[in-house]
Structure formats: structure tokens, C-alpha cells
Design a protein around this motif. Structure first.
Motif, short mmCIF file in Angstrom:
data_model
loop_
_atom_site.label_atom_id
_atom_site.label_comp_id
_atom_site.label_asym_id
_atom_site.label_seq_id
_atom_site.Cartn_x
_atom_site.Cartn_y
_atom_site.Cartn_z
N GLU A 87 13.20 -2.30 -0.99
CA GLU A 87 12.40 -2.56 0.15
C GLU A 87 12.82 -2.15 1.47
O GLU A 87 12.03 -1.89 2.24
N GLN A 88 14.20 -2.20 1.76
CA GLN A 88 14.66 -1.77 2.94
C GLN A 88 14.80 -0.36 3.14
O GLN A 88 14.49 0.20 4.05
N ASP A 89 15.08 0.13 2.05
CA ASP A 89 14.99 1.82 1.76
C ASP A 89 13.70 2.39 2.22
O ASP A 89 13.32 3.15 3.08
N ILE A 90 12.42 1.62 1.52
CA ILE A 90 11.22 2.00 1.96
C ILE A 90 10.84 1.86 3.21
O ILE A 90 10.13 2.75 4.03
N LEU A 91 11.05 0.83 3.86
CA LEU A 91 10.81 0.55 5.50
C LEU A 91 11.52 1.53 6.27
O LEU A 91 10.99 1.89 7.33
N ASP A 92 12.85 1.88 5.97
CA ASP A 92 13.65 2.60 6.50
C ASP A 92 12.86 4.35 6.44
O ASP A 92 12.82 4.81 7.72
N LEU A 93 12.72 4.79 5.48
CA LEU A 93 11.89 5.91 5.40
C LEU A 93 10.54 5.99 6.11
O LEU A 93 10.40 6.90 6.88
N ALA A 94 9.90 4.83 5.81
CA ALA A 94 8.62 4.81 6.73
C ALA A 94 8.63 5.01 8.19
O ALA A 94 7.94 5.63 8.91
N ALA A 95 9.60 4.11 8.62
CA ALA A 95 9.99 4.33 10.02
C ALA A 95 10.50 5.43 10.35
O ALA A 95 9.85 5.86 11.49
N TYR A 96 10.98 6.20 9.70
CA TYR A 96 11.68 7.53 10.07
C TYR A 96 10.54 8.60 10.33
O TYR A 96 10.30 9.31 11.10
N TYR A 97 9.77 8.76 9.31
CA TYR A 97 8.70 9.53 9.14
C TYR A 97 7.65 9.21 10.09
O TYR A 97 6.84 10.15 10.64
#
Length: 103
Positions: A87-97
Motif C-alpha cells: 500500500e505504501q508503494d502504491i501511495l509513493d508511486l502515485a505521489a511521484y507521478y
């Protein structure tokens, strides 16, 4: 007393701020994680004729979409890629893009 219009505008700003906090992603880590994404979406997340652009997407909406892929709610080639994301990976990727400029 605040005017109705000003109160509505203040509520809107607070909702936007809450959404940013709710996203809770680390864009710097998302950039590191994006190494697997660039094969299809490109270095800047702009996609092509066959792959959608993900640069500039709203972080909350993007995280929801990735979570749907992970859960198999949305059927796509992305299901396999999202399956191993935390879930944190998902949040991190979304924040980056979300930080990248859209087309």
C-alpha cells in the motif's frame, strides 16, 4: 460573519489539503519504484498510443486505480505489476507521478 461564498471556498481548500495529506506518499521513493513503470509508461510517464499517460494524475485517484489493479477489480495487464506493490508503494508511486507534468 463570513459570506457563504467565502465559506464554501475555504471548505474546498481544506478538502484539497486533506486529500494531499491522505495520499501520504513519498514522491522520492516513488521515483525509485518507478523503474518498473518506465518500460511501458516511459521515463516521464507520458505513455504512448497503446499505454495511457500517468504523469500529472491526481495522487488519490491514481492510488485508487493501482489498488484496484492489485485487488483484481479492474482487469488489465497491470494486475500482475500491481500484485507485488505494498500500500505504501502504491501511495509513493502515485505521489511521484502526480509531480510530473501531464501531456
Amino acid at each position: 460573519m463570513l459570506s457563504r461564498k467565502l465559506m464554501i471556498e475555504m471548505m474546498f481548500v481544506l478538502l484539497l489539503a486533506a486529500g494531499a495529506v491522505q495520499a501520504g506518499g513519498d514522491a522520492a521513493n516513488g521515483k525509485v519504484l518507478s523503474a518498473d513503470c518506465v518500460d511501458c509508461h516511459g521515463d516521464m510517464g507520458l505513455g504512448d498510443e497503446e499505454v495511457p499517460a500517468i504523469a500529472g494524475l491526481d495522487a488519490v485517484a491514481h492510488a485508487k486505480k493501482l489498488s484496484d489493479f492489485k485487488a483484481g477489480v479492474a482487469e488489465s495487464e497491470m494486475n500482475d505489476f500491481a500484485a507485488d506493490l505494498s500500500e505504501q508503494d502504491i501511495l509513493d508511486l502515485a505521489a511521484y507521478y502526480a509531480t510530473l507534468p501531464a501531456k
